[in-house]
Design a protein around this motif. Structure first.
Motif, short mmCIF file in Angstrom:
data_model
loop_
_atom_site.label_atom_id
_atom_site.label_comp_id
_atom_site.label_asym_id
_atom_site.label_seq_id
_atom_site.Cartn_x
_atom_site.Cartn_y
_atom_site.Cartn_z
N ALA A 130 0.84 -1.19 0.00
CA ALA A 130 0.00 0.00 0.00
C ALA A 130 0.87 1.25 0.00
N ALA A 131 0.30 2.33 -0.49
CA ALA A 131 1.02 3.61 -0.53
C ALA A 131 0.12 4.72 0.00
N ALA A 132 0.76 5.68 0.64
CA ALA A 132 0.04 6.83 1.17
C ALA A 132 0.70 8.10 0.64
N THR A 133 -0.08 9.13 0.60
CA THR A 133 0.43 10.42 0.17
C THR A 133 1.04 11.15 1.36
N TRP A 134 2.21 11.74 1.15
CA TRP A 134 2.91 12.45 2.22
C TRP A 134 2.76 13.95 2.02
N ASN A 135 2.61 14.68 3.12
CA ASN A 135 2.63 16.13 3.03
C ASN A 135 3.42 16.69 4.20
N PHE A 136 3.86 17.94 4.05
CA PHE A 136 4.75 18.56 5.04
C PHE A 136 4.08 18.74 6.40
N ASP A 137 2.79 18.95 6.42
CA ASP A 137 2.08 19.22 7.68
C ASP A 137 1.82 17.96 8.49
N ASN A 138 1.39 16.90 7.82
CA ASN A 138 0.91 15.71 8.54
C ASN A 138 1.73 14.45 8.28
N GLY A 139 2.76 14.54 7.47
CA GLY A 139 3.51 13.34 7.16
C GLY A 139 2.70 12.42 6.27
N CYS A 140 2.69 11.13 6.59
CA CYS A 140 1.97 10.15 5.77
C CYS A 140 0.48 10.20 6.06
N GLY A 141 -0.30 10.31 5.01
CA GLY A 141 -1.74 10.27 5.16
C GLY A 141 -2.25 8.84 5.20
N PRO A 142 -3.54 8.64 5.04
CA PRO A 142 -4.07 7.28 5.02
C PRO A 142 -3.58 6.53 3.77
N TYR A 143 -3.46 5.21 3.91
CA TYR A 143 -3.06 4.40 2.77
C TYR A 143 -4.25 4.31 1.82
N ASN A 144 -4.12 4.90 0.66
CA ASN A 144 -5.25 4.93 -0.27
C ASN A 144 -4.94 4.30 -1.61
N TYR A 145 -3.76 3.71 -1.74
CA TYR A 145 -3.42 2.96 -2.94
C TYR A 145 -3.04 1.56 -2.51
N TRP A 146 -3.63 0.56 -3.18
CA TRP A 146 -3.44 -0.82 -2.75
C TRP A 146 -3.14 -1.72 -3.94
N GLY A 147 -2.30 -2.71 -3.68
CA GLY A 147 -2.06 -3.74 -4.67
C GLY A 147 -3.12 -4.82 -4.59
N GLN A 148 -2.97 -5.82 -5.44
CA GLN A 148 -3.98 -6.88 -5.53
C GLN A 148 -3.76 -7.97 -4.49
N GLY A 149 -2.61 -7.99 -3.87
CA GLY A 149 -2.34 -8.98 -2.82
C GLY A 149 -1.51 -10.15 -3.31
N ALA A 150 -0.75 -10.71 -2.39
CA ALA A 150 0.06 -11.89 -2.66
C ALA A 150 -0.13 -12.86 -1.50
N GLN A 151 -0.47 -14.09 -1.82
CA GLN A 151 -0.75 -15.08 -0.78
C GLN A 151 0.56 -15.67 -0.25
N VAL A 152 0.66 -15.71 1.05
CA VAL A 152 1.78 -16.36 1.73
C VAL A 152 1.21 -17.45 2.62
N THR A 153 1.69 -18.66 2.43
CA THR A 153 1.24 -19.79 3.23
C THR A 153 2.44 -20.47 3.85
N VAL A 154 2.42 -20.59 5.17
CA VAL A 154 3.52 -21.21 5.90
C VAL A 154 2.99 -22.47 6.58
N SER A 155 3.57 -23.58 6.25
CA SER A 155 3.12 -24.85 6.82
C SER A 155 4.04 -25.26 7.96
N SER A 156 3.45 -25.96 8.91
CA SER A 156 4.24 -26.38 10.09
C SER A 156 4.91 -27.72 9.86
#
Length: 120
Positions: A94-120
């Motif tokens: 995810a990505a957020a827009t940065w500005n001088f007053d507030n730093g990082c804003g809310p994350y408003n850009y998202w990727g489609q996702g990647a599945q991670v599966t860890v087996s025991s």
């Protein structure tokens, strides 16, 4: 509009490693990695502001590392070591827009996702 594309997910045994990549269509100062497991809320795993200001959720500290590519700052990685079954989830860049007053804003850009599966 910024497009984010993740890659690098997969299945691994506990104790193994995976590296996720996120390629952005444009440079964003504020980048984050989130994950969501079935039946659980989405949580922010790691975040990065520029190249050096990083934060991690306690459960992954010492095991996960977020970084930018040395040659292409539009690429952000999440190196995951010593993986545990509880790390299994869909991981999102995810990505957020940065500005001088507030730093990082809310994350408003998202990727489609990647599945991670860890087996025991």
């Amino acid at each position: 509009q910024v497009r984010l594309v993740e890659s690098g997910g997969g299945s691994v045994q506990a104790g193994g490693s995976l590296r996720l990549s996120c390629t952005a269509s444009a440079y964003k100062i504020c980048m984050g990695w989130f994950r969501q497991a079935p039946g659980k809320e989405r949580e922010r795993v790691a975040s990065m502001v520029r190249n050096t200001n990083t934060e991690y959720v306690d459960s992954v500290k010492g095991r996960f590392t977020v970084s930018r590519d040395n040659d292409n700052r539009n690429i952000v990685y999440l190196q995951m070591n010593s993986l545990k079954p509880e790390d299994s989830a869909m991981y999102y860049c995810a990505a957020a827009t940065w500005n001088f007053d507030n730093g990082c804003g809310p994350y408003n850009y998202w990727g489609q996702g990647a599945q991670v599966t860890v087996s025991s």
